[in-house]
Structure formats: C-alpha cells, structure tokens
Scaffold this motif. Sequence first.
Motif, PDB file in Angstrom:
ATOM      1  N   LYS A 157       0.909  -1.246  -0.056  1.00 54.31           N
ATOM      2  CA  LYS A 157       0.104   0.019  -0.092  1.00 54.31           C
ATOM      3  C   LYS A 157       0.813   1.159  -0.276  1.00 54.31           C
ATOM      4  N   LYS A 158       1.877   1.102   0.806  1.00 52.51           N
ATOM      5  CA  LYS A 158       2.879   2.354   0.714  1.00 52.51           C
ATOM      6  C   LYS A 158       3.372   2.706  -0.538  1.00 52.51           C
ATOM      7  N   GLN A 159       4.006   1.464  -1.231  1.00 48.52           N
ATOM      8  CA  GLN A 159       4.529   1.561  -2.295  1.00 48.52           C
ATOM      9  C   GLN A 159       3.517   2.428  -3.524  1.00 48.52           C
ATOM     10  N   GLN A 160       2.284   1.753  -3.581  1.00 44.10           N
ATOM     11  CA  GLN A 160       1.311   2.003  -4.489  1.00 44.10           C
ATOM     12  C   GLN A 160       0.869   3.622  -4.229  1.00 44.10           C
ATOM     13  N   ASP A 161       0.953   4.106  -2.870  1.00 41.11           N
ATOM     14  CA  ASP A 161       0.590   5.354  -2.650  1.00 41.11           C
ATOM     15  C   ASP A 161       1.828   6.410  -3.080  1.00 41.11           C
ATOM     16  N   VAL A 162       2.918   6.035  -2.841  1.00 34.53           N
ATOM     17  CA  VAL A 162       4.185   6.905  -3.288  1.00 34.53           C
ATOM     18  C   VAL A 162       3.908   6.836  -4.902  1.00 34.53           C
ATOM     19  N   VAL A 163       4.090   5.823  -5.630  1.00 33.04           N
ATOM     20  CA  VAL A 163       4.085   5.839  -7.047  1.00 33.04           C
ATOM     21  C   VAL A 163       2.671   6.563  -7.713  1.00 33.04           C
ATOM     22  N   GLY A 164       1.500   6.292  -7.111  1.00 32.76           N
ATOM     23  CA  GLY A 164       0.264   7.011  -7.396  1.00 32.76           C
ATOM     24  C   GLY A 164       0.438   8.546  -7.330  1.00 32.76           C
ATOM     25  N   PHE A 165       1.172   8.795  -6.213  1.00 37.36           N
ATOM     26  CA  PHE A 165       1.210  10.516  -6.064  1.00 37.36           C
ATOM     27  C   PHE A 165       2.118  11.081  -6.960  1.00 37.36           C
TER      28      PHE A 165
END
Length: 200
Positions: free
Chosen positions: A18-26
């Motif tokens: 989730k943290k990885q997806q949050d960073v990449v998505g932002f």
Amino acid sequence: MVIKVFLASSSGSTAIKKKQQDVVGFLEALKIDYAQLDIASNEDNRMWMRENVPGEKKPTNGIPLPPQIFNEEMYCGDYDTFFEAKEDNSVYEFLGLTPPPGSKEAQQAENVQKLHNGSGTEEHLDDDTTKKELVEAEQNGDAHTEDDPGKKAETDAQEENVEEEEPAEEDEESRNVAEEEEQEEGEEDREEEEQASEED
C-alpha cells in the motif's frame, strides 16, 4: 534529475504494498518523472539502497524497508517522511525539485519569499488591466467609489456602534421577559397553594 523509488515487487506485506502504491500513484498524479527500482528481483538495487540510506534513517535492525526515495544519489526519505511532505504540500521540496508554477507549493514558496523580503503588498497591474476591472465592476454594480475617507470612517464607526447596541438591547429585553415569566410562575404557584389550602 530522476527520482528513484526503491520497491519490492514481491513483498508479502500488504502494508508495504500500500505504501509503495501510494508513493507511485502520487508521483504519477503530479506527473513527476521517476524510476521504479525493484529490490526483490535485483540484488544490486537492494545493496545500493541499503548502502545509501543514511545511518540515522535506518531502522533499529539496520535494514531499511521499501519504499525508499532518492533524487539521483541524494536520499529524500522513506514513506513516513514522504507522507509528511505530502500533508504539508511540500513534496517538491522533499524530492529536491523546483515546484511547477501555479502549484500549491510554488504559491506557498512565493508567499514565504514575499514575507521574507518584506514586500507583502499586492503587485500593481498596468493601467489597462485596472481600468478593465473597474469598468466590469461598475457594470456588475460592485463599483467602489472613492468618497471622503473621513466620511467612510465615520459611517463604519456608526455601524459598529449600532451593532454593539443591539445585543445590549436584546439582553435587556430577554432579561425583562425572563423576570416577567418568573413573576407569573410565582403567582401561579401561590394561587395553587391557596386553592389547595381552601380545599383542606
């Protein structure tokens, strides 16, 4: 400058995913160029990330977990520091990038610079723009006429006095009404007591 985001493609932890997806998505939402470097399938990426995370930023076990964010060779931070920067609207600063014009971060930086330089006054536009705005305001009925400043101050003071007097009048009226109600209740209680004593 390329932002490097070190990720684990085959992480068993849903929190890390989730943290990885949050960073990449932002980063994608802001249209910031970045490179995803997988530490699960590439030992060189894993070793480089572990060696380049500063000692004070490493967890107690010494092994930093993804996502870790770098700007070329410069360490930016982990997910927690990224999240704080995101909340403070300072992601570009966090990443070591110049914020694009018109972004919230650029506007904040401008305001800080104006305050720091002591020029917190509004910038004056050229005469043509000002004239157009005045004509539009007059057409909309929002025209501000420049009257005698003394009259305006006097009018403002009168309005303030009226506003201040109104609550006092309301308080006095509400007190009078409350007193009248108490008196009426007292009289009703006395009448009831008299009737009760007559019946006995």
